[in-house]
Design a protein around this motif. Sequence first.
Motif, PDB file in Angstrom:
ATOM      1  N   GLN A 172     -19.062 -18.261  23.938  1.00 33.20           N
ATOM      2  CA  GLN A 172     -20.100 -19.041  23.286  1.00 33.20           C
ATOM      3  C   GLN A 172     -20.461 -20.294  24.079  1.00 33.20           C
ATOM      4  OE1 GLN A 172     -18.574 -19.814  19.357  1.00 33.20           O
ATOM      5  NE2 GLN A 172     -18.152 -17.657  18.941  1.00 33.20           N
ATOM      6  N   ASN A 173     -19.732 -20.538  25.149  1.00 37.51           N
ATOM      7  CA  ASN A 173     -19.991 -21.733  25.968  1.00 37.51           C
ATOM      8  C   ASN A 173     -19.993 -21.330  27.444  1.00 37.51           C
ATOM      9  OD1 ASN A 173     -20.162 -24.274  27.121  1.00 37.51           O
ATOM     10  ND2 ASN A 173     -18.585 -25.191  25.814  1.00 37.51           N
ATOM     11  N   PRO A 174     -21.087 -20.695  27.907  1.00 37.71           N
ATOM     12  CA  PRO A 174     -21.136 -20.224  29.306  1.00 37.71           C
ATOM     13  C   PRO A 174     -20.919 -21.323  30.343  1.00 37.71           C
ATOM     14  CG  PRO A 174     -22.893 -19.242  28.017  1.00 37.71           C
ATOM     15  CD  PRO A 174     -22.281 -20.298  27.150  1.00 37.71           C
ATOM     16  N   PRO A 175     -21.462 -22.553  30.166  1.00 35.64           N
ATOM     17  CA  PRO A 175     -21.200 -23.589  31.184  1.00 35.64           C
ATOM     18  C   PRO A 175     -19.717 -23.889  31.350  1.00 35.64           C
ATOM     19  CG  PRO A 175     -23.052 -24.228  29.811  1.00 35.64           C
ATOM     20  CD  PRO A 175     -22.443 -23.019  29.170  1.00 35.64           C
ATOM     21  N   LEU A 176     -18.994 -23.970  30.241  1.00 36.86           N
ATOM     22  CA  LEU A 176     -17.556 -24.236  30.323  1.00 36.86           C
ATOM     23  C   LEU A 176     -16.819 -23.060  30.949  1.00 36.86           C
ATOM     24  CD1 LEU A 176     -15.100 -25.983  29.722  1.00 36.86           C
ATOM     25  CD2 LEU A 176     -15.056 -25.028  27.399  1.00 36.86           C
ATOM     26  N   ARG A 177     -17.220 -21.838  30.575  1.00 38.75           N
ATOM     27  CA  ARG A 177     -16.591 -20.647  31.150  1.00 38.75           C
ATOM     28  C   ARG A 177     -16.801 -20.602  32.658  1.00 38.75           C
ATOM     29  NH1 ARG A 177     -19.869 -15.786  29.603  1.00 38.75           N
ATOM     30  NH2 ARG A 177     -21.120 -16.743  31.253  1.00 38.75           N
ATOM     31  N   ASN A 178     -18.028 -20.826  33.103  1.00 38.92           N
ATOM     32  CA  ASN A 178     -18.315 -20.797  34.537  1.00 38.92           C
ATOM     33  C   ASN A 178     -17.569 -21.914  35.275  1.00 38.92           C
ATOM     34  OD1 ASN A 178     -20.039 -18.662  34.018  1.00 38.92           O
ATOM     35  ND2 ASN A 178     -21.864 -19.963  33.900  1.00 38.92           N
ATOM     36  N   PHE A 179     -17.458 -23.063  34.629  1.00 34.57           N
ATOM     37  CA  PHE A 179     -16.734 -24.173  35.250  1.00 34.57           C
ATOM     38  C   PHE A 179     -15.263 -23.827  35.445  1.00 34.57           C
ATOM     39  CE2 PHE A 179     -13.934 -27.810  34.445  1.00 34.57           C
ATOM     40  CZ  PHE A 179     -14.228 -28.595  35.554  1.00 34.57           C
ATOM     41  N   LEU A 180     -14.625 -23.248  34.444  1.00 36.22           N
ATOM     42  CA  LEU A 180     -13.204 -22.908  34.541  1.00 36.22           C
ATOM     43  C   LEU A 180     -12.962 -21.860  35.624  1.00 36.22           C
ATOM     44  CD1 LEU A 180     -12.200 -22.836  30.761  1.00 36.22           C
ATOM     45  CD2 LEU A 180     -11.673 -24.600  32.448  1.00 36.22           C
ATOM     46  N   ILE A 181     -13.841 -20.864  35.697  1.00 32.11           N
ATOM     47  CA  ILE A 181     -13.693 -19.840  36.738  1.00 32.11           C
ATOM     48  C   ILE A 181     -13.869 -20.460  38.121  1.00 32.11           C
ATOM     49  CG2 ILE A 181     -14.675 -17.724  37.688  1.00 32.11           C
ATOM     50  CD1 ILE A 181     -15.426 -16.906  34.842  1.00 32.11           C
ATOM     51  N   SER A 182     -14.889 -21.308  38.249  1.00 28.77           N
ATOM     52  CA  SER A 182     -15.158 -21.944  39.546  1.00 28.77           C
ATOM     53  C   SER A 182     -13.997 -22.837  39.974  1.00 28.77           C
ATOM     54  CB  SER A 182     -16.447 -22.766  39.465  1.00 28.77           C
ATOM     55  OG  SER A 182     -17.537 -21.946  39.101  1.00 28.77           O
ATOM     56  N   MET A 183     -13.462 -23.618  39.030  1.00 31.24           N
ATOM     57  CA  MET A 183     -12.372 -24.524  39.388  1.00 31.24           C
ATOM     58  C   MET A 183     -11.088 -23.757  39.688  1.00 31.24           C
ATOM     59  SD  MET A 183     -13.633 -27.398  39.709  1.00 31.24           S
ATOM     60  CE  MET A 183     -12.075 -28.144  40.147  1.00 31.24           C
ATOM     61  N   PHE A 184     -10.901 -22.606  39.044  1.00 31.83           N
ATOM     62  CA  PHE A 184      -9.738 -21.777  39.365  1.00 31.83           C
ATOM     63  C   PHE A 184      -9.788 -21.337  40.822  1.00 31.83           C
ATOM     64  CE2 PHE A 184      -8.013 -17.467  39.810  1.00 31.83           C
ATOM     65  CZ  PHE A 184      -6.673 -17.711  39.494  1.00 31.83           C
ATOM     66  N   LEU A 185     -10.948 -20.877  41.256  1.00 28.37           N
ATOM     67  CA  LEU A 185     -11.100 -20.437  42.640  1.00 28.37           C
ATOM     68  C   LEU A 185     -11.024 -21.621  43.601  1.00 28.37           C
ATOM     69  CD1 LEU A 185     -13.990 -17.857  42.119  1.00 28.37           C
ATOM     70  CD2 LEU A 185     -11.541 -17.381  42.356  1.00 28.37           C
ATOM     71  N   CYS A 186     -11.677 -22.719  43.238  1.00 25.28           N
ATOM     72  CA  CYS A 186     -11.704 -23.897  44.109  1.00 25.28           C
ATOM     73  C   CYS A 186     -10.314 -24.499  44.268  1.00 25.28           C
ATOM     74  CB  CYS A 186     -12.670 -24.928  43.534  1.00 25.28           C
ATOM     75  SG  CYS A 186     -12.735 -26.471  44.461  1.00 25.28           S
ATOM     76  N   LEU A 187      -9.592 -24.660  43.158  1.00 21.91           N
ATOM     77  CA  LEU A 187      -8.272 -25.290  43.226  1.00 21.91           C
ATOM     78  C   LEU A 187      -7.253 -24.408  43.928  1.00 21.91           C
ATOM     79  CD1 LEU A 187      -8.064 -27.028  39.733  1.00 21.91           C
ATOM     80  CD2 LEU A 187      -8.492 -28.068  41.966  1.00 21.91           C
ATOM     81  N   ASN A 188      -7.459 -23.089  43.901  1.00 22.98           N
ATOM     82  CA  ASN A 188      -6.590 -22.215  44.688  1.00 22.98           C
ATOM     83  C   ASN A 188      -6.713 -22.534  46.172  1.00 22.98           C
ATOM     84  OD1 ASN A 188      -5.124 -20.631  42.916  1.00 22.98           O
ATOM     85  ND2 ASN A 188      -6.781 -19.178  42.617  1.00 22.98           N
ATOM     86  N   ALA A 189      -7.957 -22.706  46.629  1.00 21.38           N
ATOM     87  CA  ALA A 189      -8.172 -23.065  48.034  1.00 21.38           C
ATOM     88  C   ALA A 189      -7.612 -24.449  48.337  1.00 21.38           C
ATOM     89  CB  ALA A 189      -9.665 -23.018  48.353  1.00 21.38           C
ATOM     90  N   VAL A 190      -7.824 -25.404  47.415  1.00 16.37           N
ATOM     91  CA  VAL A 190      -7.325 -26.770  47.615  1.00 16.37           C
ATOM     92  C   VAL A 190      -5.802 -26.777  47.707  1.00 16.37           C
ATOM     93  CG1 VAL A 190      -7.089 -29.028  46.513  1.00 16.37           C
ATOM     94  CG2 VAL A 190      -9.312 -27.895  46.561  1.00 16.37           C
ATOM     95  N   ASN A 191      -5.150 -26.085  46.800  1.00 15.00           N
ATOM     96  CA  ASN A 191      -3.684 -26.043  46.815  1.00 15.00           C
ATOM     97  C   ASN A 191      -3.151 -25.388  48.084  1.00 15.00           C
ATOM     98  OD1 ASN A 191      -3.462 -27.308  44.320  1.00 15.00           O
ATOM     99  ND2 ASN A 191      -3.533 -25.390  43.198  1.00 15.00           N
ATOM    100  N   THR A 192      -3.861 -24.370  48.571  1.00 16.40           N
ATOM    101  CA  THR A 192      -3.452 -23.730  49.827  1.00 16.40           C
ATOM    102  C   THR A 192      -3.524 -24.722  50.983  1.00 16.40           C
ATOM    103  OG1 THR A 192      -4.255 -21.592  49.026  1.00 16.40           O
ATOM    104  CG2 THR A 192      -3.910 -21.822  51.399  1.00 16.40           C
TER     105      THR A 192
END
Length: 199
Positions: free
Chosen positions: A71-91
């Motif tokens: 019901q909240n596509p902006p929040l869903r897209n943000f969480l998916i994007s940050m999951f991918l982004c933070l994986n790269a950052v942590n690496t």
Amino acid sequence: MRNTYDRRLRYISYVIASLRIVLVFALLFLFFAIPAFIFIKDSPHPRTPLVQLQARPIFTKLIENIKELRQNPPLRNFLISMFLCLNAVNTIIIFMAVYAKQVLQFSVTEVIYFMSISSIFAIVGSYGCGHLVDRWSSKETLLTTIKLWCLALFLAAISAERWMFWIVGPLSGICLGCTWVTSRTLLLELTPRDRKSVV
């Protein structure tokens, strides 16, 4: 036989050096946490009885929260994007010291100085990015930070000289501080008011 002995000796020295680096950052964490221990006091609250932890209600609530994301596509897209982004950052964070020592032949002392300076730039980046969030917006600031991460990753990939890596470290520190500030702020902005306690 000699080669095996040399490899074991290098491995042992690497483990000892890694432990020294971990110790330095543990002391830095303690140093910066001391003000919180001194000045932030817990508010008194009545003792509550221990509650037995049950797995089923926890997973039920987790599934409900995931369903609410539809019901909240902006929040869903943000969480998916940050999951991918933070994986790269942590690496990047995990392998930065290893790359500096193994590829660029940094000494243990140089690695400690390198990571410490990068951490200082992370603090500066957090403070400066907070002002940028107020001046611009959380989304624009986060997008700019991601672009800086791409630049830092590109510079790290072409860093054939030690002096180039000394640019990558502080730049990554600034990006890391900005990522912490902007991602948390944007998450709170995208979360409905009645669900902010969940995040």
